[in-house]
Design a protein around this motif. Sequence first.
Motif, PDB file in Angstrom:
ATOM      1  N   HIS A   6       0.493  -5.321  -5.341  1.00 55.45           N
ATOM      2  CA  HIS A   6       1.801  -4.799  -5.750  1.00 55.45           C
ATOM      3  C   HIS A   6       2.089  -5.138  -7.212  1.00 55.45           C
ATOM      4  CE1 HIS A   6       2.788  -3.574  -1.695  1.00 55.45           C
ATOM      5  NE2 HIS A   6       2.505  -4.794  -1.238  1.00 55.45           N
ATOM      6  N   GLU A   7       1.785  -6.357  -7.609  1.00 50.95           N
ATOM      7  CA  GLU A   7       2.015  -6.777  -8.991  1.00 50.95           C
ATOM      8  C   GLU A   7       1.133  -5.971  -9.955  1.00 50.95           C
ATOM      9  OE1 GLU A   7       2.997 -11.437  -9.067  1.00 50.95           O
ATOM     10  OE2 GLU A   7       1.220 -10.951  -7.875  1.00 50.95           O
ATOM     11  N   TRP A   8      -0.095  -5.718  -9.545  1.00 45.69           N
ATOM     12  CA  TRP A   8      -1.011  -4.960 -10.392  1.00 45.69           C
ATOM     13  C   TRP A   8      -0.586  -3.495 -10.505  1.00 45.69           C
ATOM     14  CZ3 TRP A   8      -5.454  -6.415 -13.144  1.00 45.69           C
ATOM     15  CH2 TRP A   8      -5.748  -7.780 -13.100  1.00 45.69           C
ATOM     16  N   LYS A   9      -0.130  -2.923  -9.401  1.00 49.18           N
ATOM     17  CA  LYS A   9       0.320  -1.528  -9.423  1.00 49.18           C
ATOM     18  C   LYS A   9       1.546  -1.370 -10.325  1.00 49.18           C
ATOM     19  CE  LYS A   9      -1.456  -0.267  -4.852  1.00 49.18           C
ATOM     20  NZ  LYS A   9      -1.114   0.019  -3.432  1.00 49.18           N
ATOM     21  N   TYR A  10       2.443  -2.361 -10.222  1.00 53.98           N
ATOM     22  CA  TYR A  10       3.629  -2.311 -11.082  1.00 53.98           C
ATOM     23  C   TYR A  10       3.224  -2.419 -12.558  1.00 53.98           C
ATOM     24  CZ  TYR A  10       7.961  -3.626 -13.386  1.00 53.98           C
ATOM     25  OH  TYR A  10       9.016  -3.671 -14.244  1.00 53.98           O
ATOM     26  N   ALA A  11       2.284  -3.295 -12.837  1.00 53.37           N
ATOM     27  CA  ALA A  11       1.810  -3.467 -14.207  1.00 53.37           C
ATOM     28  C   ALA A  11       1.239  -2.166 -14.763  1.00 53.37           C
ATOM     29  CB  ALA A  11       0.759  -4.580 -14.260  1.00 53.37           C
ATOM     30  N   ILE A  12       0.434  -1.482 -13.955  1.00 55.82           N
ATOM     31  CA  ILE A  12      -0.170  -0.212 -14.392  1.00 55.82           C
ATOM     32  C   ILE A  12       0.912   0.823 -14.666  1.00 55.82           C
ATOM     33  CG2 ILE A  12      -1.612   1.731 -13.644  1.00 55.82           C
ATOM     34  CD1 ILE A  12      -3.180  -0.416 -11.946  1.00 55.82           C
ATOM     35  N   GLU A  13       1.882   0.907 -13.751  1.00 56.30           N
ATOM     36  CA  GLU A  13       2.954   1.892 -13.879  1.00 56.30           C
ATOM     37  C   GLU A  13       3.720   1.719 -15.191  1.00 56.30           C
ATOM     38  OE1 GLU A  13       7.165   2.805 -11.621  1.00 56.30           O
ATOM     39  OE2 GLU A  13       5.498   1.995 -10.433  1.00 56.30           O
TER      40      GLU A  13
END
Length: 579
Positions: free
Chosen positions: A70-77
Amino acid sequence: MQPNMDNNIRVESLPPGEAFKLFEEKVGSETLQMHPDICKLAEAVVEECAGLPLALITIGRAMASKRTPHEWKYAIEVLRQSTASVFPGVGKEMFPKLKFSYDCLADEKVKSCFLYCSLYPEDKSIEKDELIHCWIGEGLLDEHTNLSSARNRGHFIIGSLIDACLLEKQGNHRIKMHDVIRDMALWIAGESEEKFFVKSGVQLKEQPKDKKWEEVIRMSVMDNLIENLTDILACPNLQTLFLGRNRLKVIINDFFNFMPMLRVLDLSHNMNLKELPVGIGNLVSLEHLNLSFTHIRKLPIELKALKNLKYLNLERTRRLRIIPQLISSFSKLQVLKMEGCCYQCSLVLEEMEHLNYLNVLTITFTSTSELEKALGFNKFISCAIEHVSLQGFRDSRSLNILALANLHPLYSLELSGYMVIEDVKIESSISEGVGCFHSLRSIYLFDCNQLRDASWIIFAPHLERLFIRDCQGLEEIISEEKLSEVAELKGNSNLFSKLEFLHLNNLPKMKTIYRHALLFPQLKRITILNCPMLKKFPLNSNSAKGRRLVIEGDEGWWKDVEWEDESTQIAFFPSFKHR
């Protein structure tokens, strides 16, 4: 680092494999193995860093503590919008290091020119001339007394920014800003007095609201999905407004009422925009107006109030039918672009005579009589024309192309529109005209179905780009027979000596480009599509020496190409790229 020193090393962007290795080293293998999805997500983060080592190192360290998908997906977004916004600490650590190149720029004007580039969408190339004319409109190059000097200064600044690794070169005519450099520019603008509002290329569907617009100096919401501008923006200090490449249908009449300082307005590429609000006449400071690629049907008479207008772009406004007595009222106009505009140029020729500062003109002629009238009308207009489009020409079956020889700044020439012209003459009686198109760099031939050859292009010795498409009767580009008619060109070994791009598409009768091999010292790319009879290239093993040429085409066609000898085939075999 000292400029132009032999021991300076330019640090290029890392290729994907090396970029990931560097990122992995900084983020730590333990974090990447915390969840099976994280490694794949890490690849997306690396992609957003676009190979910039400093970004990979700094963001890698920042992500070392992120242990869930979740943290990585948010970072990418959020990374896709701004590096600084997702990692405030990253901005403080990384941007000051990158900012060293910015701080070393010559003066505040050059710095402002650099920051201006961040108005354009991420990952989009920027046309140099378009950018420079916006700089001029904003007053960033005001110290130059004439347009030619200002444009030269603009190109010099672009070169300086490329040398400082703050811009990237994209061919001869375009540049690009690295994603992370763009983030830094927006960060600098946010910290300085040059307040920007930039939401370009982020899929906005409505105009932005609830902002302290009085602080904003430059605003860009280009390349979005906005259809209607129905709320008034009170922007007393706004100087540049980019609204291009949206889906605009409606702009309320009062929208521009409170933008007294606006100097640059870009509404281009809004194909649903059919009329301009009469309130546009309130933009009394406006110097630069781009309406190209819109479907506006008429120019409102209220535009007469724009006494400071220096740049007007009406290119490809194919629905434009009405221009009231307007053009002559723009007494300061320096640039008028009307190529591909549906309005007949002959109707505004007399008005152009009053434009004492006109320096750049692009224009379309639709008949031989219209062309002759324009060329004989006013010598100073001839000295301004940079691009000519000849379309239709149903009133003649032949064309003396050297009639355009006196257009000294002519940079680009297009012949199109289902012409009935069968012959483009290159009369030997005009031998003084050999090499006459010294400034011509681009030629486009579209839908010229009666032409059998295009030998007249030999008079453009500095030609860089040649695009030929949908010419059903074209059999060869350079006819040896026609070449022999001009004594000065016999045995000419400099044909295509400056050519960089050759694009041929849908030429069913095309058999040869030229019957003898040529060196093509500058050629970078050849694209051949739907030319089934074209089996030979004017290439030999000498043409390949020290070259990195790309040849694009269909795989089936490539297999049937006939080479001069085996060494030529071996030399160019790696050049092929399936299209």
